[in-house]
Design a protein around this motif. Structure first.
Motif, PDB file in Angstrom:
ATOM      1  N   VAL A  94     -21.595  10.648 -18.091  1.00  0.00           N
ATOM      2  CA  VAL A  94     -21.650   9.199 -17.904  1.00  0.00           C
ATOM      3  C   VAL A  94     -22.515   8.599 -18.992  1.00  0.00           C
ATOM      4  O   VAL A  94     -23.307   9.305 -19.620  1.00  0.00           O
ATOM      5  CB  VAL A  94     -22.201   8.797 -16.520  1.00  0.00           C
ATOM      6  N   GLN A  95     -22.387   7.316 -19.176  1.00  0.00           N
ATOM      7  CA  GLN A  95     -23.217   6.627 -20.157  1.00  0.00           C
ATOM      8  C   GLN A  95     -24.585   6.301 -19.557  1.00  0.00           C
ATOM      9  O   GLN A  95     -24.753   6.213 -18.332  1.00  0.00           O
ATOM     10  CB  GLN A  95     -22.531   5.348 -20.616  1.00  0.00           C
ATOM     11  N   ALA A  96     -25.551   6.128 -20.420  1.00  0.00           N
ATOM     12  CA  ALA A  96     -26.887   5.728 -19.984  1.00  0.00           C
ATOM     13  C   ALA A  96     -26.801   4.464 -19.138  1.00  0.00           C
ATOM     14  O   ALA A  96     -26.023   3.555 -19.436  1.00  0.00           O
ATOM     15  CB  ALA A  96     -27.785   5.502 -21.188  1.00  0.00           C
ATOM     16  N   LYS A 143     -25.293  27.893  -8.569  1.00  0.00           N
ATOM     17  CA  LYS A 143     -25.011  28.220  -9.962  1.00  0.00           C
ATOM     18  C   LYS A 143     -25.157  27.031 -10.886  1.00  0.00           C
ATOM     19  O   LYS A 143     -25.095  27.194 -12.114  1.00  0.00           O
ATOM     20  CB  LYS A 143     -23.625  28.827 -10.070  1.00  0.00           C
ATOM     21  N   GLY A 144     -25.313  25.845 -10.320  1.00  0.00           N
ATOM     22  CA  GLY A 144     -25.588  24.675 -11.126  1.00  0.00           C
ATOM     23  C   GLY A 144     -24.378  23.814 -11.407  1.00  0.00           C
ATOM     24  O   GLY A 144     -23.227  24.257 -11.349  1.00  0.00           O
ATOM     25  N   THR A 145     -24.663  22.550 -11.719  1.00  0.00           N
ATOM     26  CA  THR A 145     -23.632  21.604 -12.140  1.00  0.00           C
ATOM     27  C   THR A 145     -24.177  20.821 -13.326  1.00  0.00           C
ATOM     28  O   THR A 145     -25.341  20.407 -13.320  1.00  0.00           O
ATOM     29  CB  THR A 145     -23.219  20.675 -10.975  1.00  0.00           C
ATOM     30  N   LEU A 146     -23.354  20.642 -14.342  1.00  0.00           N
ATOM     31  CA  LEU A 146     -23.814  20.056 -15.604  1.00  0.00           C
ATOM     32  C   LEU A 146     -23.725  18.536 -15.573  1.00  0.00           C
ATOM     33  O   LEU A 146     -22.705  17.955 -15.203  1.00  0.00           O
ATOM     34  CB  LEU A 146     -22.968  20.599 -16.755  1.00  0.00           C
ATOM     35  N   VAL A 147     -24.814  17.905 -15.975  1.00  0.00           N
ATOM     36  CA  VAL A 147     -24.887  16.449 -16.089  1.00  0.00           C
ATOM     37  C   VAL A 147     -25.151  16.101 -17.550  1.00  0.00           C
ATOM     38  O   VAL A 147     -26.102  16.618 -18.144  1.00  0.00           O
ATOM     39  CB  VAL A 147     -26.007  15.889 -15.197  1.00  0.00           C
ATOM     40  N   ASN A 148     -24.300  15.259 -18.118  1.00  0.00           N
ATOM     41  CA  ASN A 148     -24.456  14.855 -19.507  1.00  0.00           C
ATOM     42  C   ASN A 148     -24.498  13.331 -19.594  1.00  0.00           C
ATOM     43  O   ASN A 148     -23.557  12.657 -19.176  1.00  0.00           O
ATOM     44  CB  ASN A 148     -23.295  15.387 -20.344  1.00  0.00           C
ATOM     45  N   ILE A 149     -25.593  12.820 -20.110  1.00  0.00           N
ATOM     46  CA  ILE A 149     -25.762  11.370 -20.216  1.00  0.00           C
ATOM     47  C   ILE A 149     -25.755  10.975 -21.684  1.00  0.00           C
ATOM     48  O   ILE A 149     -26.586  11.430 -22.460  1.00  0.00           O
ATOM     49  CB  ILE A 149     -27.081  10.908 -19.562  1.00  0.00           C
ATOM     50  N   LYS A 184     -30.649   8.305 -17.816  1.00  0.00           N
ATOM     51  CA  LYS A 184     -31.089   8.260 -19.201  1.00  0.00           C
ATOM     52  C   LYS A 184     -30.572   9.503 -19.920  1.00  0.00           C
ATOM     53  O   LYS A 184     -30.330  10.534 -19.293  1.00  0.00           O
ATOM     54  CB  LYS A 184     -32.620   8.246 -19.260  1.00  0.00           C
ATOM     55  N   PRO A 185     -30.465   9.436 -21.247  1.00  0.00           N
ATOM     56  CA  PRO A 185     -30.034  10.636 -21.991  1.00  0.00           C
ATOM     57  C   PRO A 185     -30.929  11.849 -21.708  1.00  0.00           C
ATOM     58  O   PRO A 185     -30.426  12.984 -21.671  1.00  0.00           O
ATOM     59  CB  PRO A 185     -30.133  10.182 -23.445  1.00  0.00           C
ATOM     60  N   GLU A 186     -32.203  11.617 -21.466  1.00  0.00           N
ATOM     61  CA  GLU A 186     -33.102  12.737 -21.196  1.00  0.00           C
ATOM     62  C   GLU A 186     -32.878  13.366 -19.817  1.00  0.00           C
ATOM     63  O   GLU A 186     -33.497  14.373 -19.484  1.00  0.00           O
ATOM     64  CB  GLU A 186     -34.565  12.310 -21.345  1.00  0.00           C
ATOM     65  N   ASP A 187     -32.016  12.781 -19.006  1.00  0.00           N
ATOM     66  CA  ASP A 187     -31.632  13.399 -17.733  1.00  0.00           C
ATOM     67  C   ASP A 187     -30.539  14.452 -17.911  1.00  0.00           C
ATOM     68  O   ASP A 187     -30.169  15.131 -16.957  1.00  0.00           O
ATOM     69  CB  ASP A 187     -31.142  12.335 -16.736  1.00  0.00           C
ATOM     70  N   THR A 188     -30.038  14.583 -19.131  1.00  0.00           N
ATOM     71  CA  THR A 188     -29.023  15.589 -19.411  1.00  0.00           C
ATOM     72  C   THR A 188     -29.562  16.981 -19.156  1.00  0.00           C
ATOM     73  O   THR A 188     -30.602  17.362 -19.697  1.00  0.00           O
ATOM     74  CB  THR A 188     -28.547  15.472 -20.867  1.00  0.00           C
ATOM     75  N   ALA A 189     -28.865  17.738 -18.317  1.00  0.00           N
ATOM     76  CA  ALA A 189     -29.326  19.070 -17.931  1.00  0.00           C
ATOM     77  C   ALA A 189     -28.313  19.683 -16.978  1.00  0.00           C
ATOM     78  O   ALA A 189     -27.411  18.993 -16.479  1.00  0.00           O
ATOM     79  CB  ALA A 189     -30.688  19.000 -17.250  1.00  0.00           C
TER      80      ALA A 189
END
Length: 129
Positions: free
Chosen positions: A12-14, A121-127, A86-91
Protein backbone atom coordinates in the motif's frame (compact mmCIF):
# COMPACT_ATOMS: atom_id res chain seq x y z
CA UNK A 1 0.31 -27.57 19.80
CA UNK A 2 -0.84 -24.08 18.98
CA UNK A 3 -0.59 -23.16 15.32
CA UNK A 4 -0.67 -19.61 13.99
CA UNK A 5 -1.26 -18.51 10.40
CA UNK A 6 -0.96 -14.87 9.40
CA UNK A 7 -2.64 -13.17 6.45
CA UNK A 8 -3.54 -9.71 5.24
CA UNK A 9 -0.16 -8.37 4.23
CA UNK A 10 0.32 -6.53 0.97
CA UNK A 11 1.56 -3.38 -0.70
CA UNK A 12 0.00 0.00 0.00
CA UNK A 13 1.04 3.60 -0.32
CA UNK A 14 2.14 5.68 2.64
CA UNK A 15 -0.83 6.95 4.59
CA UNK A 16 -2.87 3.85 3.79
CA UNK A 17 -4.22 1.11 6.01
CA UNK A 18 -3.99 -2.65 6.33
CA UNK A 19 -5.50 -5.19 8.67
CA UNK A 20 -3.44 -8.24 9.49
CA UNK A 21 -5.06 -11.43 10.73
CA UNK A 22 -3.63 -14.36 12.68
CA UNK A 23 -5.75 -17.50 12.80
CA UNK A 24 -4.99 -19.61 15.85
CA UNK A 25 -5.72 -23.29 16.34
CA UNK A 26 -4.86 -25.91 18.91
CA UNK A 27 -5.75 -23.75 21.91
CA UNK A 28 -7.46 -25.74 24.65
CA UNK A 29 -8.17 -23.07 27.24
CA UNK A 30 -6.50 -21.15 30.03
CA UNK A 31 -4.62 -17.89 30.14
CA UNK A 32 -2.57 -16.70 27.18
CA UNK A 33 -0.66 -13.86 25.62
CA UNK A 34 -0.52 -13.03 21.93
CA UNK A 35 1.36 -10.43 19.99
CA UNK A 36 2.58 -9.00 16.72
CA UNK A 37 6.23 -8.61 15.87
CA UNK A 38 8.00 -7.45 12.75
CA UNK A 39 11.35 -7.74 11.05
CA UNK A 40 12.56 -5.47 8.29
CA UNK A 41 15.34 -6.59 5.93
CA UNK A 42 18.71 -6.28 7.62
CA UNK A 43 17.20 -5.37 10.97
CA UNK A 44 16.44 -7.21 14.16
CA UNK A 45 12.96 -8.31 14.99
CA UNK A 46 10.99 -5.84 17.07
CA UNK A 47 7.79 -6.00 19.03
CA UNK A 48 4.74 -4.13 17.73
CA UNK A 49 1.85 -4.88 20.07
CA UNK A 50 0.57 -7.56 22.41
CA UNK A 51 -2.39 -8.48 24.54
CA UNK A 52 -3.23 -11.06 27.17
CA UNK A 53 -6.28 -12.89 28.41
CA UNK A 54 -6.87 -10.33 31.16
CA UNK A 55 -7.55 -7.72 28.50
CA UNK A 56 -4.28 -5.86 28.93
CA UNK A 57 -2.74 -4.44 25.76
CA UNK A 58 0.59 -2.83 25.06
CA UNK A 59 2.18 -1.12 22.07
CA UNK A 60 5.66 -0.23 21.00
CA UNK A 61 6.44 3.49 21.15
CA UNK A 62 6.79 3.78 17.39
CA UNK A 63 3.14 2.79 16.96
CA UNK A 64 2.10 6.27 18.16
CA UNK A 65 -1.60 5.42 18.19
CA UNK A 66 -1.65 4.22 14.57
CA UNK A 67 -2.20 0.49 15.22
CA UNK A 68 -4.80 -1.44 17.17
CA UNK A 69 -4.45 -5.03 18.36
CA UNK A 70 -7.62 -7.00 18.89
CA UNK A 71 -8.69 -10.58 19.47
CA UNK A 72 -11.87 -12.19 18.18
CA UNK A 73 -12.30 -15.00 20.69
CA UNK A 74 -15.20 -16.56 18.84
CA UNK A 75 -13.07 -17.09 15.75
CA UNK A 76 -9.71 -17.48 17.52
CA UNK A 77 -8.26 -14.74 15.35
CA UNK A 78 -5.85 -12.00 16.36
CA UNK A 79 -5.91 -8.78 14.36
CA UNK A 80 -3.62 -5.83 13.88
CA UNK A 81 -5.36 -2.84 12.34
CA UNK A 82 -2.73 -0.51 10.94
CA UNK A 83 -3.45 3.03 9.77
CA UNK A 84 -1.34 6.00 8.66
CA UNK A 85 1.27 3.57 7.41
CA UNK A 86 4.79 4.81 6.76
CA UNK A 87 7.55 3.40 4.53
CA UNK A 88 9.45 2.46 7.69
CA UNK A 89 6.59 0.09 8.59
CA UNK A 90 7.74 -2.14 5.74
CA UNK A 91 8.58 -5.54 7.22
CA UNK A 92 7.48 -9.11 7.60
CA UNK A 93 4.93 -9.23 10.40
CA UNK A 94 4.73 -12.24 12.67
CA UNK A 95 2.08 -13.41 15.09
CA UNK A 96 3.20 -15.13 18.28
CA UNK A 97 1.61 -16.66 21.35
CA UNK A 98 2.33 -18.25 24.68
CA UNK A 99 0.08 -20.20 27.02
CA UNK A 100 0.04 -18.56 30.42
CA UNK A 101 0.67 -14.98 31.44
CA UNK A 102 3.90 -13.10 30.89
CA UNK A 103 4.82 -9.44 31.10
CA UNK A 104 3.69 -8.42 27.63
CA UNK A 105 5.38 -5.01 27.83
CA UNK A 106 8.65 -6.84 28.42
CA UNK A 107 7.95 -9.25 25.58
CA UNK A 108 7.29 -6.39 23.17
CA UNK A 109 10.39 -4.51 24.34
CA UNK A 110 12.59 -7.55 23.66
CA UNK A 111 11.13 -8.14 20.21
CA UNK A 112 9.78 -11.49 21.30
CA UNK A 113 13.24 -12.87 22.07
CA UNK A 114 11.74 -14.18 25.30
CA UNK A 115 8.29 -15.21 26.41
CA UNK A 116 6.64 -16.41 23.19
CA UNK A 117 6.51 -20.12 22.41
CA UNK A 118 4.53 -20.27 19.18
CA UNK A 119 5.17 -18.35 15.98
CA UNK A 120 3.54 -18.01 12.60
CA UNK A 121 5.48 -17.86 9.35
CA UNK A 122 4.78 -14.19 8.76
CA UNK A 123 3.05 -11.94 6.27
CA UNK A 124 4.86 -9.29 4.23
CA UNK A 125 3.87 -5.63 4.43
CA UNK A 126 5.34 -3.19 1.93
CA UNK A 127 4.67 0.53 2.20
CA UNK A 128 5.68 2.72 -0.71
CA UNK A 129 6.30 6.45 -0.48
Amino acid sequence: PVQLVESGGGSVQAGGSLRLSCAASGYSGGTYCMGWFRQAPGKEREGVAALDSTGTTTYADFVEGRFTIDLDNANSTLYLQMTSLKPEDTATYYCAAVLGLVDIAWVVSTGGAYGMDYWGKGTLVNISS
